[in-house]
Write a protein that holds these residues in place. Structure first.
Motif, PDB file in Angstrom:
ATOM      1  N   PHE A  10      23.040  35.106  54.055  1.00 12.90           N
ATOM      2  CA  PHE A  10      22.492  34.332  55.158  1.00 12.90           C
ATOM      3  C   PHE A  10      21.856  35.237  56.203  1.00 12.90           C
ATOM      4  CE2 PHE A  10      23.601  30.738  53.189  1.00 12.90           C
ATOM      5  CZ  PHE A  10      24.933  30.368  53.165  1.00 12.90           C
ATOM      6  N   LEU A  29      18.788  32.863  49.301  1.00 15.89           N
ATOM      7  CA  LEU A  29      19.674  31.709  49.456  1.00 15.89           C
ATOM      8  C   LEU A  29      20.070  31.099  48.119  1.00 15.89           C
ATOM      9  CD1 LEU A  29      18.107  29.793  52.454  1.00 15.89           C
ATOM     10  CD2 LEU A  29      20.295  30.970  52.376  1.00 15.89           C
ATOM     11  N   MET A  44      24.474  20.045  43.712  1.00 22.37           N
ATOM     12  CA  MET A  44      24.074  18.853  44.492  1.00 22.37           C
ATOM     13  C   MET A  44      24.537  19.012  45.926  1.00 22.37           C
ATOM     14  SD  MET A  44      22.107  17.195  43.377  1.00 22.37           S
ATOM     15  CE  MET A  44      21.228  15.951  42.602  1.00 22.37           C
ATOM     16  N   ALA A  45      23.864  18.361  46.849  1.00 22.57           N
ATOM     17  CA  ALA A  45      24.221  18.492  48.255  1.00 22.57           C
ATOM     18  C   ALA A  45      25.435  17.635  48.573  1.00 22.57           C
ATOM     19  CB  ALA A  45      23.041  18.042  49.122  1.00 22.57           C
ATOM     20  N   GLN A  46      26.163  18.087  49.549  1.00 19.65           N
ATOM     21  CA  GLN A  46      27.302  17.301  50.021  1.00 19.65           C
ATOM     22  C   GLN A  46      26.782  16.080  50.755  1.00 19.65           C
ATOM     23  OE1 GLN A  46      30.164  18.288  49.205  1.00 19.65           O
ATOM     24  NE2 GLN A  46      30.039  20.504  48.895  1.00 19.65           N
ATOM     25  N   THR A  88      24.621  16.044  54.367  1.00 17.47           N
ATOM     26  CA  THR A  88      23.699  17.167  54.557  1.00 17.47           C
ATOM     27  C   THR A  88      22.325  16.760  54.068  1.00 17.47           C
ATOM     28  OG1 THR A  88      24.124  18.054  52.393  1.00 17.47           O
ATOM     29  CG2 THR A  88      25.520  18.839  54.189  1.00 17.47           C
ATOM     30  N   ILE A  89      21.369  17.540  54.512  1.00 22.26           N
ATOM     31  CA  ILE A  89      19.986  17.285  54.101  1.00 22.26           C
ATOM     32  C   ILE A  89      19.694  18.178  52.910  1.00 22.26           C
ATOM     33  CG2 ILE A  89      17.606  17.412  54.825  1.00 22.26           C
ATOM     34  CD1 ILE A  89      18.605  17.055  57.695  1.00 22.26           C
ATOM     35  N   ALA A 107      30.865  25.432  50.840  1.00 24.18           N
ATOM     36  CA  ALA A 107      31.784  24.948  49.810  1.00 24.18           C
ATOM     37  C   ALA A 107      31.498  25.617  48.477  1.00 24.18           C
ATOM     38  CB  ALA A 107      31.671  23.436  49.671  1.00 24.18           C
ATOM     39  N   GLU A 108      30.595  26.610  48.452  1.00 24.71           N
ATOM     40  CA  GLU A 108      30.322  27.390  47.237  1.00 24.71           C
ATOM     41  C   GLU A 108      29.839  26.517  46.093  1.00 24.71           C
ATOM     42  OE1 GLU A 108      30.605  31.347  47.965  1.00 24.71           O
ATOM     43  OE2 GLU A 108      30.682  30.595  45.916  1.00 24.71           O
ATOM     44  N   SER A 109      29.095  25.437  46.358  1.00 26.98           N
ATOM     45  CA  SER A 109      28.574  24.647  45.242  1.00 26.98           C
ATOM     46  C   SER A 109      27.070  24.835  45.230  1.00 26.98           C
ATOM     47  CB  SER A 109      28.951  23.180  45.412  1.00 26.98           C
ATOM     48  OG  SER A 109      28.420  22.679  46.613  1.00 26.98           O
ATOM     49  N   LYS A 110      26.624  25.636  44.303  1.00 19.47           N
ATOM     50  CA  LYS A 110      25.179  25.890  44.256  1.00 19.47           C
ATOM     51  C   LYS A 110      24.484  24.761  43.548  1.00 19.47           C
ATOM     52  CE  LYS A 110      23.484  30.506  44.540  1.00 19.47           C
ATOM     53  NZ  LYS A 110      24.501  31.516  44.580  1.00 19.47           N
ATOM     54  N   ILE A 112       9.261  21.002  51.620  1.00 23.75           N
ATOM     55  CA  ILE A 112      10.586  21.125  52.224  1.00 23.75           C
ATOM     56  C   ILE A 112      10.554  20.640  53.663  1.00 23.75           C
ATOM     57  CG2 ILE A 112      12.263  22.795  53.071  1.00 23.75           C
ATOM     58  CD1 ILE A 112      11.936  24.338  50.539  1.00 23.75           C
ATOM     59  N   SER A 121      20.619  23.388  56.921  1.00 17.94           N
ATOM     60  CA  SER A 121      21.103  22.297  56.077  1.00 17.94           C
ATOM     61  C   SER A 121      21.889  22.842  54.890  1.00 17.94           C
ATOM     62  CB  SER A 121      19.928  21.454  55.582  1.00 17.94           C
ATOM     63  OG  SER A 121      19.085  22.263  54.815  1.00 17.94           O
ATOM     64  N   ALA A 122      21.521  24.057  54.484  1.00 15.39           N
ATOM     65  CA  ALA A 122      22.186  24.599  53.299  1.00 15.39           C
ATOM     66  C   ALA A 122      23.569  25.135  53.626  1.00 15.39           C
ATOM     67  CB  ALA A 122      21.317  25.695  52.684  1.00 15.39           C
ATOM     68  N   LEU A 123      23.762  25.459  54.899  1.00 14.68           N
ATOM     69  CA  LEU A 123      25.015  26.115  55.291  1.00 14.68           C
ATOM     70  C   LEU A 123      26.267  25.336  54.870  1.00 14.68           C
ATOM     71  CD1 LEU A 123      25.839  28.694  56.564  1.00 14.68           C
ATOM     72  CD2 LEU A 123      25.813  27.629  58.791  1.00 14.68           C
ATOM     73  N   PRO A 124      26.327  24.045  55.218  1.00 18.49           N
ATOM     74  CA  PRO A 124      27.562  23.325  54.801  1.00 18.49           C
ATOM     75  C   PRO A 124      27.695  23.305  53.292  1.00 18.49           C
ATOM     76  CG  PRO A 124      26.227  21.986  56.297  1.00 18.49           C
ATOM     77  CD  PRO A 124      25.430  23.173  55.953  1.00 18.49           C
ATOM     78  N   ALA A 125      26.562  23.150  52.609  1.00 23.61           N
ATOM     79  CA  ALA A 125      26.638  23.088  51.146  1.00 23.61           C
ATOM     80  C   ALA A 125      27.206  24.383  50.597  1.00 23.61           C
ATOM     81  CB  ALA A 125      25.246  22.816  50.567  1.00 23.61           C
ATOM     82  N   PHE A 126      26.728  25.486  51.150  1.00 24.28           N
ATOM     83  CA  PHE A 126      27.159  26.757  50.589  1.00 24.28           C
ATOM     84  C   PHE A 126      28.527  27.169  51.058  1.00 24.28           C
ATOM     85  CE2 PHE A 126      23.919  27.838  47.876  1.00 24.28           C
ATOM     86  CZ  PHE A 126      22.769  27.303  48.364  1.00 24.28           C
ATOM     87  N   LEU A 150      15.342  25.240  58.979  1.00 27.27           N
ATOM     88  CA  LEU A 150      15.995  23.963  58.661  1.00 27.27           C
ATOM     89  C   LEU A 150      16.746  24.063  57.342  1.00 27.27           C
ATOM     90  CD1 LEU A 150      12.984  21.837  59.719  1.00 27.27           C
ATOM     91  CD2 LEU A 150      15.202  21.782  60.798  1.00 27.27           C
ATOM     92  N   VAL A 151      16.122  24.754  56.371  1.00 30.30           N
ATOM     93  CA  VAL A 151      16.793  24.893  55.080  1.00 30.30           C
ATOM     94  C   VAL A 151      18.119  25.617  55.265  1.00 30.30           C
ATOM     95  CG1 VAL A 151      16.674  26.155  52.915  1.00 30.30           C
ATOM     96  CG2 VAL A 151      14.754  24.767  53.631  1.00 30.30           C
ATOM     97  N   LEU A 152      18.082  26.680  56.088  1.00 32.61           N
ATOM     98  CA  LEU A 152      19.304  27.441  56.324  1.00 32.61           C
ATOM     99  C   LEU A 152      20.382  26.557  56.950  1.00 32.61           C
ATOM    100  CD1 LEU A 152      17.918  30.817  57.608  1.00 32.61           C
ATOM    101  CD2 LEU A 152      19.152  30.392  55.515  1.00 32.61           C
ATOM    102  N   VAL A 160      12.609  17.502  55.190  1.00 29.60           N
ATOM    103  CA  VAL A 160      13.623  17.698  56.227  1.00 29.60           C
ATOM    104  C   VAL A 160      13.343  16.814  57.433  1.00 29.60           C
ATOM    105  CG1 VAL A 160      14.506  19.374  57.850  1.00 29.60           C
ATOM    106  CG2 VAL A 160      14.273  19.983  55.475  1.00 29.60           C
ATOM    107  N   PRO A 218      16.680  19.321  50.840  1.00 29.56           N
ATOM    108  CA  PRO A 218      15.239  19.275  50.573  1.00 29.56           C
ATOM    109  C   PRO A 218      14.856  19.853  49.225  1.00 29.56           C
ATOM    110  CG  PRO A 218      15.753  21.119  51.978  1.00 29.56           C
ATOM    111  CD  PRO A 218      17.052  20.442  51.702  1.00 29.56           C
TER     112      PRO A 218
END
Lengths: 186, 79, 252
Positions: free
Chosen positions: B12, B76, C1-3, C6-7, A20-23, C189, A13-18, A9-11, C193, C9
């Motif tokens: 990833f 990650l 920060m998250a977009q 998106t979720i 855009a390269e915003s950590k 987490i 959910s994190a995909l769209p965030a990453f 789930l983390v992967l 989620v 956690p």
């Protein structure tokens, strides 16, 4: 399974965030917070350790050992009381057995005494009855003799009457007596 | 492909591969409890005494799955 | 920060400063982490100190709680190390109660789990290993290092065995810290989620009919997390006892 799910789930959910390269940073690995956390951890854990080792644990340990001692002494007392009760019960049984034996002896004695009394009474009564029987037999014999004497007289009279009836003449007393004796002798 | 995109891709993929290790850890944990259950069915009276040890063993085996997860997280979030 | 959309956690693990304090140029602010550490210590102290205040032979509820905690940790320690292990009892007890309280308090909605930060768990692990080493060396001197030399090993294999044993020993604090950290992190987490799934489904119009499903899973997961909170504290403690036993009775 949980961790598998979580990481998947983390992967996702994190995909769209990453993309855009915003950590966002990973707070557990953010080294600037380490010193503060360590300081407060040392403070709080040290306080807890001091409080536990000086105050709480000795008290709880004392309570537990006190309870154990109380239970042990109660158990010892109980087992002592039980032993005393058993000893008394045994003594009671012995006394009971003795009393029973005594009672039997007494009963035996009473039985023999009454048997003897009864015997004595019985022999007295038997003697009495025997004497009465002798007396009764004597009186019976007397009565029988008297009756027999009367019978003789009656027979004499009857014979005289019959002869007189039949022969028209009264026999003499001596002839009647001879005839009766002759008949009795047969 | 620029370096940044390639590195993100590799991260990833690496994180996904690390998750496979957790499946293996799950097999290990299931092994422990499966053996515990078969032993418990043979000797039910002794089962309760050893239940704590089963959990300790499971926690130790699960720990290695956690290490895989931490590797995935590091890939990650910590480059 | 998250977009948006998106979720995220990870945000729940952020350290937030509540009262900024600056000591000798170091940032020693009173953070949310520090707050929940203080709460954990307060709860433990309350239970133990007020629980033991009444000293009655037939205990009330709070006293029963304190006694149960005492006996649980004492039995764990003596079960592994024997009677001599009791000199480490205050340390092991404080460790167990702190980790247990911190884990459990993290389950309160809106709270912060102090043990979900690697620095906290690593500090505990290093503390445990330091205590083990000091106790071993003070107690047994150089004989303590017989721990790394298992008996009945042929001479040519000895260097490798010693190396493997040393690596295994060094991996102990690493595994101790990572186990607790990883369990707490993964649990929270996952909870976050699934909660976000429920919210997302509810906000998605027609798909809202499916919203109870992640909710059920979140409920089951919460129950599992309570168990894990206790279990991880227990495993941390019993491994500490095992390592202390190695310090008290070294050599295989």
């Amino acid at each position: 399974m949980r961790r598998f799910l979580a990481s998947a789930l983390v992967l996702s959910s994190a995909l769209p965030a990453f993309a855009a390269e915003s950590k966002g940073g990973f707070p557990p690995f953010n080294a600037t917070t380490f010193a503060g956390q360590l300081f407060w951890l040392a403070l709080t854990f040290g306080t807890l350790y001091l409080l536990m080792s000086r105050v709480a644990l000795p008290r709880v340990g004392a309570i537990l050992s006190e309870r154990e001692a109380t239970i042990e002494s109660s158990l010892a007392q109980a087992s002592k009381a039980q032993a005393a009760a058993e000893a008394e019960a045994q003594g009671l049984e012995q006394a009971l057995a003795k009393a029973k034996a005594n009672a039997q002896a007494i009963a035996q004695e009473a039985r023999t005494k009454s048997a003897r009394e009864i015997d004595a009474k019985r022999s007295a009564v038997e003697k009495d009855l025997a004497a009465k029987m002798v007396a009764a037999e004597a009186s019976i014999n007397e009565t029988k003799a008297k009756a027999m004497a009367n019978v003789e007289d009656i027979a004499k009279d009857a014979v005289s009457a019959i002869v007189e009836q039949l022969a028209g003449k009264a026999p003499t007393a001596a002839a009647v007596t001879k005839a009766i004796n002759a008949a009795r002798g047969e | 492909m620029e370096l940044a995109a390639a590195s993100a891709l590799a991260k990833f993929i690496g994180a996904g591969l690390a998750c496979l290790g957790m499946g293996l850890a799950a097999i290990g944990v299931g092994n422990i409890f499966g053996n515990f259950l078969s032993g418990a069915l043979r000797n039910p009276s002794a089962a309760d005494g050893q239940f704590g040890r089963a959990f300790i063993g499971a926690a130790l085996a699960e720990g290695l799955g956690i290490f895989c997860f931490v590797v995935a997280l590091v890939l990650l979030f910590v480059v | 920060m998250a977009q948006p959309g998106t979720i995220d956690p990870i945000h729940q693990f952020e350290i937030q400063k509540l009262v900024p304090i600056n000591l000798f140029g170091f940032d020693m602010s009173f953070t949310n982490s520090a707050l929940w550490m203080v709460i954990a210590v307060s709860v433990t102290t309350f239970v133990m100190v007020y629980g033991s205040a009444s000293r009655s032979i037939v205990p009330g509820r709070l006293q029963s709680l304190a006694e149960m905690a005492y006996e649980f940790v004492a039995n764990t320690l003596t079960g592994v190390t024997g009677r001599e292990g009791m000199k480490f009892f205050p340390f092991v007890f404080s460790l167990f109660m702190f980790v247990f309280a911190a884990n459990m308090l993290g389950m309160i909605p809106g709270s912060f789990t102090t043990t979900s930060h690697i620095i906290v768990t690593a500090a505990f692990a290093m503390l445990v290993i330091t205590v083990v080493l000091v106790a071993g060396i003070v107690g047994h001197g150089s004989h303590f290092f017989g721990l790394f030399v298992p008996s009945g090993v042929p001479g040519w294999l000895l260097p490798f065995m010693v190396l493997i044993e040393v690596v295994s020993f060094v991996s102990r604090p690493i595994s101790l810290s990572l186990r607790l950290f990883g369990n707490m992190l993964a649990g929270h987490i996952a909870l976050k989620v699934f909660g976000a799934f429920v919210a997302a489904l509810l906000g998605a119009g027609a798909a809202g009919i499916l919203a109870p499903l992640p909710l059920l899973l979140a409920v089951a997961l919460t129950a599992l997390e309570f168990l894990v909170a206790f279990l991880q504290a227990y495993v941390f403690t019993i491994l500490t006892c095992v390592y202390l036993n190695d310090a008290l009775h070294p050599g295989h």
